[in-house]
Motif scaffolding. Sequence first.
Motif, short mmCIF file in Angstrom:
data_model
loop_
_atom_site.label_atom_id
_atom_site.label_comp_id
_atom_site.label_asym_id
_atom_site.label_seq_id
_atom_site.Cartn_x
_atom_site.Cartn_y
_atom_site.Cartn_z
N VAL A 124 0.84 -1.20 0.00
CA VAL A 124 0.00 0.00 0.00
C VAL A 124 0.88 1.25 0.00
CG1 VAL A 124 -1.92 -1.11 1.21
CG2 VAL A 124 -0.09 -0.02 2.54
N GLU A 125 0.23 2.39 -0.23
CA GLU A 125 0.88 3.67 0.05
C GLU A 125 1.12 3.70 1.56
OE1 GLU A 125 1.48 7.08 1.74
OE2 GLU A 125 -0.72 6.87 1.56
N VAL A 126 2.36 3.98 1.96
CA VAL A 126 2.77 3.61 3.33
C VAL A 126 2.08 4.38 4.45
CG1 VAL A 126 5.01 2.75 2.55
CG2 VAL A 126 4.79 5.14 3.30
N SER A 127 1.50 5.54 4.17
CA SER A 127 0.79 6.24 5.25
C SER A 127 -0.47 5.49 5.66
CB SER A 127 0.45 7.68 4.86
OG SER A 127 -0.61 7.72 3.92
N THR A 128 -0.92 4.54 4.82
CA THR A 128 -2.11 3.75 5.14
C THR A 128 -1.77 2.38 5.72
OG1 THR A 128 -2.30 2.72 2.94
CG2 THR A 128 -3.30 4.88 3.23
N TRP A 129 -0.47 2.11 5.96
CA TRP A 129 -0.07 0.82 6.53
C TRP A 129 -0.24 0.86 8.05
CZ3 TRP A 129 3.00 -1.77 9.93
CH2 TRP A 129 3.22 -3.14 9.69
N ARG A 130 -1.26 0.18 8.54
CA ARG A 130 -1.55 0.06 9.97
C ARG A 130 -1.38 1.39 10.72
NH1 ARG A 130 0.62 -5.97 11.85
NH2 ARG A 130 0.35 -6.98 9.83
N PRO A 131 -2.12 2.42 10.32
CA PRO A 131 -1.98 3.72 10.99
C PRO A 131 -2.32 3.64 12.46
CG PRO A 131 -3.95 3.66 9.62
CD PRO A 131 -3.19 2.43 9.30
N ASP A 132 -1.69 4.47 13.26
CA ASP A 132 -1.91 4.46 14.71
C ASP A 132 -3.33 4.90 15.07
OD1 ASP A 132 0.65 3.59 15.36
OD2 ASP A 132 1.45 5.61 15.25
N THR A 133 -3.86 5.84 14.31
CA THR A 133 -5.22 6.33 14.56
C THR A 133 -5.89 6.61 13.22
OG1 THR A 133 -4.73 8.70 14.54
CG2 THR A 133 -4.35 7.53 16.62
N GLU A 134 -7.19 6.80 13.25
CA GLU A 134 -7.94 7.11 12.04
C GLU A 134 -7.62 8.51 11.52
OE1 GLU A 134 -9.85 5.13 10.17
OE2 GLU A 134 -9.12 3.55 11.51
N VAL A 135 -7.07 9.35 12.38
CA VAL A 135 -6.75 10.72 11.97
C VAL A 135 -5.26 10.90 11.73
CG1 VAL A 135 -8.74 11.73 13.11
CG2 VAL A 135 -6.61 11.47 14.39
N ALA A 136 -4.52 9.79 11.59
CA ALA A 136 -3.09 9.88 11.28
C ALA A 136 -2.88 10.57 9.93
CB ALA A 136 -2.48 8.48 11.27
N PRO A 137 -1.75 11.28 9.76
CA PRO A 137 -1.51 11.97 8.49
C PRO A 137 -1.52 11.01 7.30
CG PRO A 137 0.07 12.65 10.16
CD PRO A 137 -0.67 11.49 10.72
N ARG A 138 -2.12 11.44 6.20
CA ARG A 138 -2.17 10.63 4.99
C ARG A 138 -1.46 11.37 3.86
NH1 ARG A 138 -4.03 7.61 8.37
NH2 ARG A 138 -5.82 6.21 8.14
N GLN A 139 -1.00 10.61 2.89
CA GLN A 139 -0.40 11.20 1.70
C GLN A 139 -1.54 11.63 0.78
OE1 GLN A 139 2.89 11.50 1.54
NE2 GLN A 139 2.83 12.64 -0.38
N LEU A 140 -1.73 12.94 0.64
CA LEU A 140 -2.89 13.44 -0.09
C LEU A 140 -2.64 13.54 -1.59
CD1 LEU A 140 -4.04 16.22 2.42
CD2 LEU A 140 -4.85 13.87 2.21
N SER A 141 -1.46 13.98 -1.98
CA SER A 141 -1.18 14.13 -3.41
C SER A 141 -0.64 12.82 -3.97
CB SER A 141 -0.18 15.26 -3.63
OG SER A 141 0.98 15.03 -2.87
N GLU A 142 -0.73 12.68 -5.28
CA GLU A 142 -0.43 11.39 -5.87
C GLU A 142 0.53 11.46 -7.05
OE1 GLU A 142 -4.11 9.52 -6.83
OE2 GLU A 142 -4.73 9.28 -4.74
N GLU A 143 1.27 12.58 -7.19
CA GLU A 143 2.21 12.61 -8.32
C GLU A 143 3.26 11.50 -8.18
OE1 GLU A 143 3.85 15.92 -5.56
OE2 GLU A 143 1.90 15.22 -6.23
#
Length: 272
Positions: free
Chosen positions: A242-261
């Motif tokens: 997966v895109e690594v910010s979505t790998w077993r995040p600590d919380t539902e509000v953990a930072p996500r990678q928003l842009s996709e270039e």
Amino acid sequence: MQADKQLSTEIDSNVPTAARMYDYYLGGKDNYAADRAAVAELDKVVPSTRRLALNNRRFLQRVVRTLAQDYGIRQFLDHGSGLPTQDNVHQVAQRVAPDSRVVYVDNDPMVLVHGRALLDQNDRTAVIHADMRSTDEIFSHPETQRLIDFSQPVAVLFNSVFHCIPDSDTDGPLAVVRRVTERLVPGSYAVMCQLVSEDAEVRKFVTEFMDQATQGHWGRVREPKDVEGFFEGMDILEPGLVEVSTWRPDTEVAPRQLSEEWIEFGGLGRLR
């Protein structure tokens, strides 16, 4: 092969390195004007890179904690470890289990200098100055032999490093993974991720820019399917690759990678 060349112990402040650019993105101080100038040029085309670097660092911390806490791993071999920053692999692992042992490997002489200074008082951690492709040298190194028992499971880390080496039958990412994993017992783990993009123009620009900026110390930005090939013969653990910010995040509000270039893509595999 490049991996067989004698590594320089001289620090050239005029040529950017991936390790120092990454350090700058993370807010570190172990970088030079050339690194910061390269970052500024890179950001013109891929402006999400600072967030990407921060999210990658958080992924590394989560996956190491998971390996130590949930899977009982006490041995870590970190290829292309980069400059020490906050919450390094040994700090995360030893917070869970103080007897955890970590060997860092990097070919950047600045990593060697700063890493050894940081670890001077920690006899369960070592830094080796070597190319990540030099498997024989790494595995036979006295510090590796002192700290790692290869009759027991080991976690090998290739975190955001494979884009730094080109494809090759003998020294490319696939060859390196196979050389390393064939020396490990079943039940060992591999953490692997790298920069990927679905956009051919982004892949072309970043690959050419970084190759020129680092004077050839670069491989290429790849596609997700390339990373999938690194895990051949392993069981890929949830949530998969997966895109690594979505790998077993600590919380539902953990930072996500928003842009996709481009994104950091990978995960955790277990050797059968």
